[in-house]
Design a protein around this motif. Structure first.
Motif, PDB file in Angstrom:
ATOM      1  N   ASN A 140      27.182  54.293  32.434  1.00 54.90           N
ATOM      2  CA  ASN A 140      25.879  54.702  32.974  1.00 54.90           C
ATOM      3  C   ASN A 140      24.724  54.341  32.047  1.00 54.90           C
ATOM      4  OD1 ASN A 140      27.062  55.763  35.246  1.00 54.90           O
ATOM      5  ND2 ASN A 140      26.746  57.906  34.696  1.00 54.90           N
ATOM      6  N   ALA A 143      24.121  50.045  32.012  1.00 46.67           N
ATOM      7  CA  ALA A 143      24.442  49.573  33.349  1.00 46.67           C
ATOM      8  C   ALA A 143      24.320  48.057  33.507  1.00 46.67           C
ATOM      9  CB  ALA A 143      23.542  50.277  34.370  1.00 46.67           C
ATOM     10  N   ASP A 198      23.750  62.248  32.000  1.00 51.09           N
ATOM     11  CA  ASP A 198      24.423  61.316  32.909  1.00 51.09           C
ATOM     12  C   ASP A 198      23.930  59.885  32.779  1.00 51.09           C
ATOM     13  OD1 ASP A 198      25.698  63.553  33.787  1.00 51.09           O
ATOM     14  OD2 ASP A 198      25.361  63.173  35.921  1.00 51.09           O
ATOM     15  N   GLY A 199      22.648  59.685  32.478  1.00 51.71           N
ATOM     16  CA  GLY A 199      22.115  58.343  32.371  1.00 51.71           C
ATOM     17  C   GLY A 199      20.644  58.385  32.026  1.00 51.71           C
ATOM     18  N   SER A 342      32.409  49.082  39.011  1.00 52.60           N
ATOM     19  CA  SER A 342      30.951  49.184  39.017  1.00 52.60           C
ATOM     20  C   SER A 342      30.322  48.014  39.765  1.00 52.60           C
ATOM     21  CB  SER A 342      30.443  49.235  37.571  1.00 52.60           C
ATOM     22  OG  SER A 342      29.036  49.202  37.535  1.00 52.60           O
ATOM     23  N   GLN A 347      27.158  51.198  40.382  1.00 59.02           N
ATOM     24  CA  GLN A 347      27.330  52.007  39.168  1.00 59.02           C
ATOM     25  C   GLN A 347      27.488  53.494  39.475  1.00 59.02           C
ATOM     26  OE1 GLN A 347      27.732  51.157  36.005  1.00 59.02           O
ATOM     27  NE2 GLN A 347      27.849  53.310  35.435  1.00 59.02           N
ATOM     28  N   HIS A 348      26.691  54.016  40.394  1.00 58.41           N
ATOM     29  CA  HIS A 348      26.699  55.458  40.642  1.00 58.41           C
ATOM     30  C   HIS A 348      27.899  55.907  41.463  1.00 58.41           C
ATOM     31  CE1 HIS A 348      22.853  55.666  38.739  1.00 58.41           C
ATOM     32  NE2 HIS A 348      22.310  54.829  39.601  1.00 58.41           N
TER      33      HIS A 348
END
Length: 425
Positions: A140, A143, A198-199, A342, A347-348
């Motif tokens: 994350n 990315a 988280d990011g 990913s 990615q999410h």
């Protein structure tokens, strides 16, 4: 145009940022403590467990199998937890469960209790803290090019070091002191995990909540399971992981069968463990340069070539080189899978994809090592086992060669990975 972070830098610039480096360091620590404690430390506890509780070798060794089984089965649950409550609280809970599990192991009254502790608090704790969430965290925050970060995160340093530390602690202070040491390591992780987010915050996307979490829509499970690319990745990479585990399980016996003395044969495992550190880092670098699917082709060829060498010689130096190659290739699979997932799903979507992947590959990783033993017994030697691995890894190499580099699976999946307008608390 790239979306920009709050300070105006592009997301690709965050790869080298101070915050991103610290998140990768946190991911490295959580992955190493969790996997090193559950897998690396287990080997030196088998004989002491036998002696302490009068258990059979099979019963004493069952603890790790139960931990692996629980970790695999809980993959979708962990993915849902990451999506709903975020990485920080998922990993906090994992560290706490593992701390409780190892602390209770130090005072376990019987073998049944030991097995239950490995299956439940330690198995679940490892799933919530280990390679899966740690890799999501590293990916994350990097990315644009997650390969190097994933390689660093999954370097199994403590997997190689904890057996030596554990052997010394058990000899000098007893098995209970070693379990308490493992518990203390997880307790010390809590302040590290407290800084997890988280990011990075990106303009045009929802800001993280006070716990560093942003809720994202996930692709539907049915859509994932209906995707040919998901099953190609799962079957191919799952077979490679199972082949690597089979090498760990059977290499010593294979070498002894080929005429190598017991002590040099056991040294092959140490060579394999040391090579895994280099293999994870190399895999991350290759993913950034040639793509994840091509990196998996390289790992497939490495495993294939290593077993060809093992089958064609009885000399120790080529066997040592083959063990080096098995360790490097096996350790390189998971970082490449993270990056491929990913690229394919967004990615999410990683928490859901990796959760389903872990469950879907469980039949391969859990069954291939014992099936190799059954095949050996039926054939009277390791020849058919080696050829089965050689043929399978060659087919997997062809499979990944056919996958387009980073091809998305369509607009529906991309739309499903977009963030919601509200954050989960």
């Amino acid at each position: 145009m790239h979306a920009r972070t709050k300070d105006g830098a592009s997301p690709s610039a965050s790869v080298g940022s101070h915050a991103a480096r610290w998140m990768v360091f946190r991911a490295f620590l959580t992955q190493n403590v969790s996997i090193g404690s559950a897998y690396g430390a287990f080997g030196v506890t088998v004989l002491p467990l036998q002696e302490q509780f009068g258990a059979s070798r099979g019963a004493a060794a069952l603890g790790l199998a139960l931990c692996v089984l629980t970790t695999g089965l809980s993959g979708p649950l962990i993915g849902a937890m990451i999506t709903r409550i975020g990485l920080r609280w998922t990993m906090m809970l994992g560290a706490t469960l593992s701390f409780i599990g190892y602390a209770l192991l130090a005072v376990a009254p019987d073998m049944v209790t030991v097995l239950l502790l490995y299956a439940l608090p330690i198995g679940l704790g490892t799933a919530m803290l280990g390679s899966f969430p740690s890799s999501v965290l590293a990916s994350n925050w990097n990315a644009q090019n997650p390969g190097p970060a994933l390689g660093i995160t999954n370097m199994p340093l403590l997997l190689a070091l904890l057996p030596m530390v554990g052997l010394a602690l058990i000899q000098d202070h007893g098995l209970g002191s070693f379990y308490l040491t493992l518990a203390a390591l997880h307790l010390l992780l809590l302040p590290v995990i407290h800084g997890v987010s988280d990011g990075p915050e990106v303009i045009g996307k929802p800001a993280p909540d006070p716990h560093g979490h942003v809720a994202y829509k996930m692709p539907a499970v049915r859509a994932v399971l209906g995707s040919p690319a998901f099953w190609a990745m799962t079957i191919g990479a799952g077979y490679l992981s199972a082949a690597g585990i089979t090498g760990v399980s059977h290499l010593v016996a294979f070498a002894i069968e080929r005429g190598i003395a017991a002590s040099p044969a056991a040294l092959l495992l140490s060579i394999m463990g040391g090579a895994a550190i280099l293999g994870s880092l190399l895999s991350g670098m290759l993913c950034g340069r040639i793509g994840a699917s091509q990196t998996l082709v390289v790992m497939s060829c490495g495993l294939c070539a290593s077993w060809i060498v093992l089958l064609s010689t009885t000399a120790y130096p080529p066997m040592a080189a083959a063990a080096l190659l098995i360790g490097m290739s096996g350790a390189g699979v998971y970082p490449a899978v993270n990056m491929l997932a990913s690229r394919l799903f967004g990615q999410h979507s990683l928490p859901r994809i990796l959760g389903i992947y872990g469950l879907a590959t469980l039949p391969l990783t859990f069954s291939l090592p014992p099936l190799a033993g059954v095949l050996h017994d039926a054939a009277g030697g390791y020849g058919p086992v080696a050829w089965f691995i050689i043929g399978g890894t060659a087919l997997v190499a062809i499979l990944f060669l056919t996958m387009r580099r980073g091809a998305p699976l369509g607009r529906a999946v991309e739309d499903a990975a977009r963030p919601e307008l509200s954050c989960a608390n």
